[in-house]
Design an enzyme around this catalytic site. Sequence first.
Site, PDB file in Angstrom:
ATOM      1  N   ASP A 113       1.423  -1.216  -0.068  1.00 34.53           N
ATOM      2  CA  ASP A 113       0.298  -0.229   0.096  1.00 34.53           C
ATOM      3  C   ASP A 113       0.857   1.226   0.349  1.00 34.53           C
ATOM      4  OD1 ASP A 113      -2.838  -1.714   0.135  1.00 34.53           O
ATOM      5  OD2 ASP A 113      -2.175  -1.313   1.851  1.00 34.53           O
ATOM      6  N   ASP A 129      -6.930  -0.802  -4.735  1.00 33.12           N
ATOM      7  CA  ASP A 129      -7.398  -0.792  -3.877  1.00 33.12           C
ATOM      8  C   ASP A 129      -9.258   0.248  -4.722  1.00 33.12           C
ATOM      9  OD1 ASP A 129      -6.921  -2.189  -1.437  1.00 33.12           O
ATOM     10  OD2 ASP A 129      -5.682  -0.730  -0.832  1.00 33.12           O
TER      11      ASP A 129
END
Length: 150
Positions: A113, A129
Amino acid sequence: MQVIGLVIAALIAAADQGLKYYIATNYKVGEVHDVMPGLFSFTYVKNNGAAWNVLSGQMWLFYVISLIAIGVVLYFYFNKKYSHWMFKTGLIFTLGGIIGNLIDRLHLKYVIDMIQLDFVQFNIFNLADSAITVGVVLIFCYLLFIERED
């Protein structure tokens, strides 16, 4: 026409993987770089769970969920009953995102991330995402506002 959607899903997964590769090879874990000060920055984190690091370390569960989700998305994508562009686009974005994160889970055993919103307190996330979120919003908009008209 259906092949174009699959190509778009592959491009979404490829863009996600490209950004993750860039972050992993140019940043140290935890390192932060402003991209647009006050708006967003890149912060390299490793996530071995789901959103908000829920179910951390349960990789087998994410493999199963991802494979089932891919199967469901492909079923609806190829089902002639569901032909509206908004629904199909939502499915394609969702598929690309699922594949992008699944590649990380299979290859790295965690998800990279990096996108941190600096103007609000929110978890760090990635392009996959974002694609899943956009896809689900499109699917819900279709189901709530358009399906009844079709």
